[in-house]
Design a protein around this motif. Sequence first.
Motif, PDB file in Angstrom:
ATOM      1  N   ILE A 100      10.154 -17.411 -40.242  1.00 59.64           N
ATOM      2  CA  ILE A 100       9.837 -16.797 -38.940  1.00 59.64           C
ATOM      3  C   ILE A 100      10.911 -15.811 -38.487  1.00 59.64           C
ATOM      4  O   ILE A 100      10.695 -15.038 -37.556  1.00 59.64           O
ATOM      5  CB  ILE A 100       9.585 -17.852 -37.832  1.00 59.64           C
ATOM      6  CG1 ILE A 100      10.786 -18.795 -37.688  1.00 59.64           C
ATOM      7  CG2 ILE A 100       8.306 -18.614 -38.082  1.00 59.64           C
ATOM      8  CD1 ILE A 100      10.665 -19.735 -36.478  1.00 59.64           C
ATOM      9  N   GLU A 101      12.061 -15.815 -39.173  1.00 61.01           N
ATOM     10  CA  GLU A 101      13.115 -14.835 -38.853  1.00 61.01           C
ATOM     11  C   GLU A 101      12.768 -13.463 -39.426  1.00 61.01           C
ATOM     12  O   GLU A 101      13.334 -12.450 -39.021  1.00 61.01           O
ATOM     13  CB  GLU A 101      14.458 -15.290 -39.453  1.00 61.01           C
ATOM     14  CG  GLU A 101      14.923 -16.670 -39.015  1.00 61.01           C
ATOM     15  CD  GLU A 101      15.214 -16.744 -37.520  1.00 61.01           C
ATOM     16  OE1 GLU A 101      15.740 -15.753 -36.980  1.00 61.01           O
ATOM     17  OE2 GLU A 101      14.901 -17.780 -36.908  1.00 61.01           O
ATOM     18  N   LYS A 102      11.841 -13.424 -40.391  1.00 60.37           N
ATOM     19  CA  LYS A 102      11.493 -12.162 -41.049  1.00 60.37           C
ATOM     20  C   LYS A 102      10.410 -11.424 -40.262  1.00 60.37           C
ATOM     21  O   LYS A 102       9.459 -12.030 -39.776  1.00 60.37           O
ATOM     22  CB  LYS A 102      11.004 -12.424 -42.487  1.00 60.37           C
ATOM     23  CG  LYS A 102      12.082 -12.969 -43.399  1.00 60.37           C
ATOM     24  CD  LYS A 102      11.584 -13.057 -44.823  1.00 60.37           C
ATOM     25  CE  LYS A 102      12.674 -13.575 -45.750  1.00 60.37           C
ATOM     26  NZ  LYS A 102      12.231 -13.683 -47.142  1.00 60.37           N
ATOM     27  N   GLU A 103      10.578 -10.114 -40.186  1.00 61.81           N
ATOM     28  CA  GLU A 103       9.619  -9.292 -39.449  1.00 61.81           C
ATOM     29  C   GLU A 103       8.225  -9.391 -40.073  1.00 61.81           C
ATOM     30  O   GLU A 103       8.068  -9.308 -41.293  1.00 61.81           O
ATOM     31  CB  GLU A 103      10.092  -7.825 -39.455  1.00 61.81           C
ATOM     32  CG  GLU A 103       9.323  -6.956 -38.493  1.00 61.81           C
ATOM     33  CD  GLU A 103       9.841  -5.526 -38.447  1.00 61.81           C
ATOM     34  OE1 GLU A 103       9.098  -4.668 -37.966  1.00 61.81           O
ATOM     35  OE2 GLU A 103      10.991  -5.279 -38.893  1.00 61.81           O
ATOM     36  N   GLY A 104       7.235  -9.617 -39.226  1.00 63.79           N
ATOM     37  CA  GLY A 104       5.856  -9.739 -39.695  1.00 63.79           C
ATOM     38  C   GLY A 104       5.428 -11.169 -39.945  1.00 63.79           C
ATOM     39  O   GLY A 104       4.246 -11.443 -40.136  1.00 63.79           O
ATOM     40  N   TYR A 105       6.391 -12.091 -39.953  1.00 65.01           N
ATOM     41  CA  TYR A 105       6.075 -13.500 -40.227  1.00 65.01           C
ATOM     42  C   TYR A 105       6.336 -14.402 -39.017  1.00 65.01           C
ATOM     43  O   TYR A 105       6.340 -15.619 -39.146  1.00 65.01           O
ATOM     44  CB  TYR A 105       6.890 -13.999 -41.422  1.00 65.01           C
ATOM     45  CG  TYR A 105       6.422 -13.419 -42.740  1.00 65.01           C
ATOM     46  CD1 TYR A 105       5.386 -14.024 -43.467  1.00 65.01           C
ATOM     47  CD2 TYR A 105       6.998 -12.260 -43.252  1.00 65.01           C
ATOM     48  CE1 TYR A 105       4.948 -13.485 -44.658  1.00 65.01           C
ATOM     49  CE2 TYR A 105       6.570 -11.713 -44.453  1.00 65.01           C
ATOM     50  CZ  TYR A 105       5.542 -12.337 -45.149  1.00 65.01           C
ATOM     51  OH  TYR A 105       5.101 -11.797 -46.335  1.00 65.01           O
ATOM     52  N   GLU A 106       6.523 -13.803 -37.853  1.00 66.35           N
ATOM     53  CA  GLU A 106       6.868 -14.586 -36.656  1.00 66.35           C
ATOM     54  C   GLU A 106       5.776 -15.608 -36.304  1.00 66.35           C
ATOM     55  O   GLU A 106       6.085 -16.669 -35.767  1.00 66.35           O
ATOM     56  CB  GLU A 106       7.096 -13.655 -35.453  1.00 66.35           C
ATOM     57  CG  GLU A 106       8.249 -12.672 -35.637  1.00 66.35           C
ATOM     58  CD  GLU A 106       7.856 -11.357 -36.297  1.00 66.35           C
ATOM     59  OE1 GLU A 106       8.691 -10.449 -36.334  1.00 66.35           O
ATOM     60  OE2 GLU A 106       6.709 -11.233 -36.793  1.00 66.35           O
ATOM     61  N   ASN A 107       4.526 -15.273 -36.597  1.00 65.97           N
ATOM     62  CA  ASN A 107       3.434 -16.198 -36.239  1.00 65.97           C
ATOM     63  C   ASN A 107       2.740 -16.781 -37.476  1.00 65.97           C
ATOM     64  O   ASN A 107       1.608 -17.232 -37.413  1.00 65.97           O
ATOM     65  CB  ASN A 107       2.410 -15.492 -35.328  1.00 65.97           C
ATOM     66  CG  ASN A 107       1.620 -14.420 -36.065  1.00 65.97           C
ATOM     67  OD1 ASN A 107       2.030 -13.947 -37.137  1.00 65.97           O
ATOM     68  ND2 ASN A 107       0.493 -14.031 -35.512  1.00 65.97           N
ATOM     69  N   TYR A 108       3.470 -16.784 -38.591  1.00 64.57           N
ATOM     70  CA  TYR A 108       2.915 -17.281 -39.858  1.00 64.57           C
ATOM     71  C   TYR A 108       2.958 -18.815 -39.905  1.00 64.57           C
ATOM     72  O   TYR A 108       3.961 -19.424 -39.540  1.00 64.57           O
ATOM     73  CB  TYR A 108       3.717 -16.702 -41.024  1.00 64.57           C
ATOM     74  CG  TYR A 108       3.294 -17.201 -42.388  1.00 64.57           C
ATOM     75  CD1 TYR A 108       2.258 -16.592 -43.077  1.00 64.57           C
ATOM     76  CD2 TYR A 108       3.939 -18.285 -42.978  1.00 64.57           C
ATOM     77  CE1 TYR A 108       1.863 -17.048 -44.333  1.00 64.57           C
ATOM     78  CE2 TYR A 108       3.554 -18.752 -44.219  1.00 64.57           C
ATOM     79  CZ  TYR A 108       2.527 -18.120 -44.889  1.00 64.57           C
ATOM     80  OH  TYR A 108       2.140 -18.580 -46.132  1.00 64.57           O
TER      81      TYR A 108
END
Length: 201
Positions: free
Chosen positions: A119-127
Motif C-alpha cells: 500500500i506504500e506503492k503508488e497505484g496500490y493504495e486500495n489494493y
Amino acid sequence: MRYTIILLAVLVSFSSCAQKKRPIKGETEFQRKINSEYKDATTSPLKDKDRKRFESLDFFKFDSTYVVEAQFKRTPNEKAFKMKTTTDRLPVYVKYGELSFNLKGNTYKLNIYQNQGLIEKEGYENYLFLPFLDETNGLESYGGGRYIDARIPEGNTMIIDFNKAYNPYCAYNDRYSCPIVPRENYLQTSIEAGVKAFKKH
C-alpha cells in the motif's frame, strides 16, 4: 500482369508477417491480458524454455455462475501478521475484511487481506488480496491454491469473479516467493473457474 504479380508478392509478405505475430489467445479480456503478460519476456514468470513454447494458459471455461456478489464486512481492529510464503520471506499483511456469498445454493466465507508493504506503492493504495483454496487443487488446478486481485469496495458489497482466479508465480517457476493461502480460506467446493494447473515441459 506485372502489377498483379507485384500485388500478390505484397499480399504474401503481409500474410507471412501476420502469421508470425499470432493473435493473443483467450475468450475473455482477462484471459487475453494474462496470456499477453506470460508471452512477454519482461513480464512473464515462466522459465525461458516454457515461455518460448508458450501459447496460452489452460483455463476453465468462463462461467457466470462463478461471478458472485459478496457481502463485505470490514474488520478494522485486526492485528498485522507475517504471512507464510514458499520461502523464508514473511510479508506483513492485515486481515482487511470478510466476504460472505452464496454459490450454487451454499453459503461461504473468505477473508480478504491487505499487504502493508504494497500500500506504500503508488497505484496500490486500495489494493486487496484474496487467496483461496478449493477442491480442484492438486487436480484440475494448482495444488497451492489461487489468488484474485481486488480493490477496496465503496459500499458493503463486492463482486468476486472466480473466472479471474490465477496461480501464484510459484506454479510456474520456483525462483519466486509466494504467499501460502491461509487455511481459513479453504472453500469446501470445486471452483471450476479461472486458471487451471500449468503443465510444465
